[in-house]
Write an enzyme that holds these catalytic residues in place. Sequence first.
Site, PDB file in Angstrom:
ATOM      1  N   SER A   1      28.330  40.597  42.372  1.00  0.00           N
ATOM      2  CA  SER A   1      29.430  41.553  42.440  1.00  0.00           C
ATOM      3  C   SER A   1      29.308  42.515  41.271  1.00  0.00           C
ATOM      4  O   SER A   1      29.246  42.089  40.107  1.00  0.00           O
ATOM      5  CB  SER A   1      30.776  40.816  42.372  1.00  0.00           C
ATOM      6  OG  SER A   1      31.846  41.703  42.610  1.00  0.00           O
TER       7      SER A   1
ATOM      8  N   HIS B   1      31.224  44.620  39.635  1.00  0.00           N
ATOM      9  CA  HIS B   1      32.199  44.813  38.561  1.00  0.00           C
ATOM     10  C   HIS B   1      32.156  43.714  37.495  1.00  0.00           C
ATOM     11  O   HIS B   1      32.826  43.815  36.475  1.00  0.00           O
ATOM     12  CB  HIS B   1      33.618  44.957  39.138  1.00  0.00           C
ATOM     13  CG  HIS B   1      34.243  43.689  39.630  1.00  0.00           C
ATOM     14  ND1 HIS B   1      35.203  43.013  38.923  1.00  0.00           N
ATOM     15  CD2 HIS B   1      34.060  42.983  40.767  1.00  0.00           C
ATOM     16  CE1 HIS B   1      35.592  41.950  39.588  1.00  0.00           C
ATOM     17  NE2 HIS B   1      34.908  41.908  40.717  1.00  0.00           N
TER      18      HIS B   1
ATOM     19  N   CYS C   1      41.182  35.269  40.576  1.00  0.00           N
ATOM     20  CA  CYS C   1      41.584  35.045  41.966  1.00  0.00           C
ATOM     21  C   CYS C   1      42.657  33.967  42.091  1.00  0.00           C
ATOM     22  O   CYS C   1      43.311  33.856  43.115  1.00  0.00           O
ATOM     23  CB  CYS C   1      40.378  34.657  42.810  1.00  0.00           C
ATOM     24  SG  CYS C   1      39.138  35.947  42.914  1.00  0.00           S
TER      25      CYS C   1
ATOM     26  N   ASN D   1      33.179  30.192  36.766  1.00  0.00           N
ATOM     27  CA  ASN D   1      33.951  31.350  36.335  1.00  0.00           C
ATOM     28  C   ASN D   1      35.128  31.004  35.426  1.00  0.00           C
ATOM     29  O   ASN D   1      35.667  31.882  34.754  1.00  0.00           O
ATOM     30  CB  ASN D   1      34.463  32.118  37.559  1.00  0.00           C
ATOM     31  CG  ASN D   1      35.141  31.205  38.563  1.00  0.00           C
ATOM     32  OD1 ASN D   1      34.499  30.314  39.128  1.00  0.00           O
ATOM     33  ND2 ASN D   1      36.420  31.396  38.792  1.00  0.00           N
TER      34      ASN D   1
ATOM     35  N   THR E   1      32.871  38.122  47.252  1.00  0.00           N
ATOM     36  CA  THR E   1      33.628  37.357  48.250  1.00  0.00           C
ATOM     37  C   THR E   1      33.014  37.550  49.637  1.00  0.00           C
ATOM     38  O   THR E   1      32.798  36.585  50.376  1.00  0.00           O
ATOM     39  CB  THR E   1      35.106  37.767  48.251  1.00  0.00           C
ATOM     40  OG1 THR E   1      35.708  37.332  47.025  1.00  0.00           O
ATOM     41  CG2 THR E   1      35.856  37.144  49.416  1.00  0.00           C
TER      42      THR E   1
END
Length: 383
Positions: A199, A201, A323, A149, A70
Amino acid sequence: MKYFDHAATTPPHEEVVRTVAEVMTQHFGNPSSLHRLGEDSGKLLSRAREVCAESLRVSPEEIIFTSGATESNNLAIQGVMTQYRQRGNHIVTTAIEHPSVYETCKQLEKQGCDVTYLPVRADGTVTAEDVLSALRDNTVLVSIMHVNNETGAMQPIAEIGNVIKNHYPRIIFHVDGVQGFGKLPLSIRDSRIDLYSLSAHKFRGPKGIGLLYVREGLMLAPLLAGGGQERGRRSGTENVPYIVGMAKAVRLAAEQQEHYAKRLYKLRHILIEGLQQLPELELNSALSGAPHIVHFSYPGMKAETMLHMLEEEGFIVSTQSACSSKRSEPSRVLLAMNKAPDCAASGIRISLGEEHTDEDVRQLLRAIENTVGRLQQLKGGNS
């Protein structure tokens, strides 16, 4: 419980956890400090940058560490549009980007930027020609994700990058690589990418850490004012334990990508084949999608209802992206793919991981079939 929500987050590698704990305990110095503890942390930071760069086949100086994708996406988009505002105010992106890109563009529109949100085809993709047709003399930035995603739709990043640079070499090309890295091959250099977000993770690293690749020579206006860390591009004391943990996860993901993708494609095929046997369900993922994501809908049924019933059966799945999952409105991504509202409101995402086996997937399919049967009975009882 069987966990099938790897697109939201992945369980960290045990060795990543051990590495983070070791660095946190033994190398807690501030890497900007001049004493020995600081120098030791600084060396770990430099080595982690080298490892990430080697895995991405770029230069260490082109890696900025951030708090996650993000921040990386915000820094890429806002940093470019502030730094290069004299070139124009036009951004090209797609209608199915992650909220950290989509909402950033919406925010910039309020500040005077002109944003083109490219529509996608029924399979969730755009073409290089679609992108080229949207470019103008005042276009500053193109931002397109590698893998969606929610549905796993894959964009032709190399073709897009080359068509941009062949026709408008000054336009800056940003790629959100979060769902593609470690699953699909992609050459940053050959794809002529200027900015690339990751990212940790999402590939079995720690949460709260990420990176942004910034092509050498490209300037970015920083989002954060402060001590000038990361060569002035991202102020704030570096999170050395998580950065070192991410570097290990990056290396493992890059090394295992080909083998990992091969395994997941096999599981994905079993999953899609089984879902197609249930006529009540509508498959939203293309057969040619990314290896780890399968998305389907049960039109007329709330997604949360099916999610919780599958959880009762012992399986963890998700609805929209993590999200957006707590919002009750239909999926923006599915609506952009011209799915009906009742389909867009009933989507379920299954995302695979390396611990899954053929039998795990078959058990999940049986649970989905049982759940559909129970839901049909409920619908029949309410009619």
